[in-house]
Design a protein around this motif. Structure first.
Motif, PDB file in Angstrom:
ATOM      1  N   THR A  44      50.284  38.014  47.988  1.00 29.94           N
ATOM      2  CA  THR A  44      49.653  39.207  48.562  1.00 29.94           C
ATOM      3  C   THR A  44      50.413  40.483  48.191  1.00 29.94           C
ATOM      4  O   THR A  44      49.809  41.545  48.027  1.00 29.94           O
ATOM      5  CB  THR A  44      49.566  39.091  50.094  1.00 29.94           C
ATOM      6  OG1 THR A  44      50.848  38.774  50.630  1.00 29.94           O
ATOM      7  CG2 THR A  44      48.561  38.024  50.493  1.00 29.94           C
ATOM      8  N   LYS A  85      49.685  41.325  44.551  1.00 33.15           N
ATOM      9  CA  LYS A  85      48.370  41.968  44.544  1.00 33.15           C
ATOM     10  C   LYS A  85      48.480  43.443  44.945  1.00 33.15           C
ATOM     11  O   LYS A  85      47.935  44.327  44.281  1.00 33.15           O
ATOM     12  CB  LYS A  85      47.444  41.211  45.493  1.00 33.15           C
ATOM     13  CG  LYS A  85      46.022  41.770  45.642  1.00 33.15           C
ATOM     14  CD  LYS A  85      45.246  40.918  46.658  1.00 33.15           C
ATOM     15  CE  LYS A  85      43.857  41.496  46.929  1.00 33.15           C
ATOM     16  NZ  LYS A  85      42.977  41.313  45.764  1.00 33.15           N
ATOM     17  N   GLU A 105      47.752  46.423  42.169  1.00 32.23           N
ATOM     18  CA  GLU A 105      46.486  47.142  42.366  1.00 32.23           C
ATOM     19  C   GLU A 105      46.710  48.604  42.743  1.00 32.23           C
ATOM     20  O   GLU A 105      45.768  49.384  42.780  1.00 32.23           O
ATOM     21  CB  GLU A 105      45.637  46.447  43.438  1.00 32.23           C
ATOM     22  CG  GLU A 105      45.063  45.120  42.978  1.00 32.23           C
ATOM     23  CD  GLU A 105      44.133  44.481  44.002  1.00 32.23           C
ATOM     24  OE1 GLU A 105      44.057  44.997  45.137  1.00 32.23           O
ATOM     25  OE2 GLU A 105      43.491  43.466  43.659  1.00 32.23           O
ATOM     26  N   ASP A 143      43.378  37.387  41.083  1.00 32.40           N
ATOM     27  CA  ASP A 143      44.569  38.223  41.270  1.00 32.40           C
ATOM     28  C   ASP A 143      45.593  37.956  40.167  1.00 32.40           C
ATOM     29  O   ASP A 143      46.296  38.872  39.719  1.00 32.40           O
ATOM     30  CB  ASP A 143      45.193  37.955  42.638  1.00 32.40           C
ATOM     31  CG  ASP A 143      44.276  38.344  43.792  1.00 32.40           C
ATOM     32  OD1 ASP A 143      43.384  39.181  43.592  1.00 32.40           O
ATOM     33  OD2 ASP A 143      44.455  37.786  44.898  1.00 32.40           O
ATOM     34  N   HIS A 174      44.568  39.807  36.977  1.00 33.83           N
ATOM     35  CA  HIS A 174      44.824  41.247  37.116  1.00 33.83           C
ATOM     36  C   HIS A 174      46.313  41.552  36.946  1.00 33.83           C
ATOM     37  O   HIS A 174      46.683  42.501  36.228  1.00 33.83           O
ATOM     38  CB  HIS A 174      44.336  41.735  38.477  1.00 33.83           C
ATOM     39  CG  HIS A 174      44.601  43.184  38.708  1.00 33.83           C
ATOM     40  ND1 HIS A 174      43.811  44.186  38.188  1.00 33.83           N
ATOM     41  CD2 HIS A 174      45.607  43.817  39.403  1.00 33.83           C
ATOM     42  CE1 HIS A 174      44.304  45.362  38.542  1.00 33.83           C
ATOM     43  NE2 HIS A 174      45.384  45.172  39.282  1.00 33.83           N
ATOM     44  N   SER A 226      38.128  41.630  47.995  1.00 33.17           N
ATOM     45  CA  SER A 226      39.568  41.810  47.786  1.00 33.17           C
ATOM     46  C   SER A 226      40.363  40.635  48.342  1.00 33.17           C
ATOM     47  O   SER A 226      41.247  40.102  47.670  1.00 33.17           O
ATOM     48  CB  SER A 226      40.036  43.102  48.451  1.00 33.17           C
ATOM     49  OG  SER A 226      41.429  43.252  48.355  1.00 33.17           O
ATOM     50  N   GLU A 227      40.083  40.247  49.595  1.00 32.28           N
ATOM     51  CA  GLU A 227      40.762  39.122  50.230  1.00 32.28           C
ATOM     52  C   GLU A 227      39.737  38.319  51.026  1.00 32.28           C
ATOM     53  O   GLU A 227      38.737  38.867  51.497  1.00 32.28           O
ATOM     54  CB  GLU A 227      41.877  39.602  51.164  1.00 32.28           C
ATOM     55  CG  GLU A 227      43.034  40.274  50.464  1.00 32.28           C
ATOM     56  CD  GLU A 227      44.110  40.750  51.424  1.00 32.28           C
ATOM     57  OE1 GLU A 227      45.299  40.542  51.126  1.00 32.28           O
ATOM     58  OE2 GLU A 227      43.771  41.321  52.470  1.00 32.28           O
TER      59      GLU A 227
END
Length: 525
Positions: free
Chosen positions: A263, A266, A270, A296, A299, A444-445
């Motif tokens: 997390t 991420k 981001e 994720d 990315h 997103s989550e």
């Protein structure tokens, strides 16, 4: 027969002799050299010994990330004490439980946390020595006074045996009270060597490590690894993680390694700041605590390059179960080096088995409980024979995670055994649904939970955090799952939240989500 082993505190003593003037801990504009840190640690260790502290005593530490919490681990280790760090975000009642259950006799606390001391004292009659990092009250010792007095006096590390505990690593307590996993001097020596071999090959005293998580947990383990090679740790100055500050520190100090959780990776990748600062110095962005969702992962790879390293391991195994190295992380699913969805292969010196409920080893691709054994496995739970009996059935440590291995030995985690639910007689693993939903451009989550269903027994409820505040249409998400997930696995309902509740270590905790849903009256299909 138990054998004498190196006191882990000697790592700091050795590094201070070898690299006395090299940076050990950097906070803002202030640099603490290894020699300075070691002198302060020796001074406090001598002072505590003069106050009657002996081997086996427990040191409870309630503090934010700072120089003192970093030093406190080495003080405890050198004295043969047990380091009992807390997550400073817990409540006073939770801290009181940790103090009482550990049998803490000494407590070190950060500024503004005096009420935590009062709560621990009320629950822990064994507590007899309190040390304040800032503004001590009557009857308390001042940490800085201890660290400055006699700081040029040497301290000889207490002799220890392999199973002598040095750290009570408390579980997150997803069910009931947290349990204290006992990490020992001998076991942690193996862990440090294993991390250096499998996660951070080539680490040197020139390396720099950015700390973006509390030192009371996995980041503290990672700080020990860096100390073993004389690599400086860099602390952020903000109590809350600010991506721009983190990336600015990476550029300024040429940081080459970061330990974090998915997390936080991420969050960092981001944020627009990732494109504002030079992060080409990074070699290892190590993530653990949970598998990273594929969307994720891709990315992060696009932003950072091939620097992601995954490891899987509970606190009870100190992170030492599997490793997926950087070269196996790729943006291209068709790359022959790619290993999509796996958390890697067994760590050096560790063994994995997938067991059924009777303790039988399952064949490749069959799902069961992930079990492990090897020198990284902890000594057991402190003062909890019932938990130990359950955890060490059939001569394996039982992780409570479900998964399978392929024919080459790569491990795939399906989810926590407590997360799995049965719908219409079929096992449903939320992670598979979560992975599919995260490939939708507006998601997103996501967290999928199994809840009671009068028709199917249980069905899924999906809590979704949209990207950029754009709330997707539930029907669009169902259509997205059409070609990706069998219909019996689909969640029956979607709920949209602006943020997802997380633990103090940045992990999504489904227990907290269930509680929030119940409080809001949303825990239904």
């Amino acid at each position: 027969m138990l054998k004498k082993v190196m006191n882990l505190g000697r790592l700091l003593s050795d590094v201070a002799r070898l690299y006395p003037n090299e940076p050990g801990l950097i906070i803002g504009e202030h640099t603490n050299t290894w020699q300075q840190i070691n002198q302060r640690v020796n001074a406090v260790a001598n002072a505590l010994q003069n106050h009657g502290v002996t081997k086996g005593d427990k040191l409870l530490v309630h503090s934010r990330n700072n120089l003192q919490i970093f030093e406190s681990a080495w003080i405890a280790f050198k004295l043969g004490m047990v380091w009992v760090p807390t997550n400073y975000r817990i409540t006073p009642a939770e801290a009181a439980y940790l103090g009482q259950s550990s049998g803490a006799t000494v407590m070190l606390y950060d500024k503004d946390f005096a009420h935590y001391v009062d709560a621990v004292k009320a629950a822990s009659p064994a507590l007899n020595l309190v040390i304040a990092i800032d503004n001590p009250r009557a009857g308390e010792l001042d940490y800085e006074t201890l660290a400055q007095d006699n700081r040029y006096t040497e301290f000889q590390e207490v002799e220890v045996e392999y199973e002598d505990p040095l750290w009570f690593f408390y579980t997150s307590g997803t069910t009931g009270h947290p349990k204290a996993g006992m990490l020992s001097h001998g076991q942690m020596s193996f862990v440090i060597n294993n991390h250096l071999a499998d996660l951070l090959p080539g680490l040197t005293f020139r390396s720099r490590s950015l700390v973006v998580a509390p030192l009371s947990h996995g980041a503290g383990i990672h700080a020990l690894i860096n100390t073993a090679r004389g690599a400086a740790s860099i602390l952020t100055t903000s109590e809350k993680l600010i991506p721009e500050e983190a990336w600015a520190l990476v550029e300024k100090h040429q940081v080459d390694n970061i330990f974090t959780v998915p997390t936080i990776v991420k969050l960092l990748t981001e944020d627009p700041a990732v494109d504002m600062y030079d992060h080409r110095s990074l070699k290892y962005v190590i993530y653990a605590g949970a598998p990273m969702y594929r969307a994720d992962q891709i990315h992060a790879l696009k932003k950072l390059g091939k620097v992601l390293v995954q490891y899987y391991g509970l606190g009870e195994v100190t992170g030492n179960i599997t490793c997926l190295p950087a070269y196996m992380h790729t943006e291209d699913d068709n790359d022959p080096q790619a290993r999509i969805g796996t958390c890697g292969i067994p760590r050096t010196g560790m063994e994995i088995a997938i067991l059924d409920e009777s303790g039988n080893t399952l064949a490749p691709f069959e799902t069961g409980e992930i079990c492990v054994r090897g020198l990284a496995v902890f000594m057991g739970y402190h003062n909890n024979p019932e938990a130990n009996k359950k955890a060490f059935k059939y001569d394996w440590f039982h992780t409570g995670d479900l998964g399978h291995v392929d024919r080459e030995g790569f491990l795939y985690i399906t989810g926590r055994s407590s997360d799995m639910y049965i719908s219409g007689g079929s096992n449903v693993y939320p992670r598979e649904i979560e992975e599919a939903l995260l490939t939708h451009p507006t998601v997103s989550e996501v967290a999928v939970l199994g809840i009671a269903d009068p028709k199917w027994g249980e069905s899924g409820l999906a809590v979704v955090v949209p990207k950029h505040g754009i709330v997707p249409n539930s029907e669009a998400l169902f259509m997205h799952l059409e070609s990706r997930i069998a219909k019996y696995k689909w969640p029956r309902r979607f709920i949209f939240w602006p943020t997802m509740p997380k633990s103090g270590y940045g992990k999504i905790v489904k227990k907290q989500i269930r509680t929030a849903l119940e409080e809001q009256g949303d825990y239904h299909l």
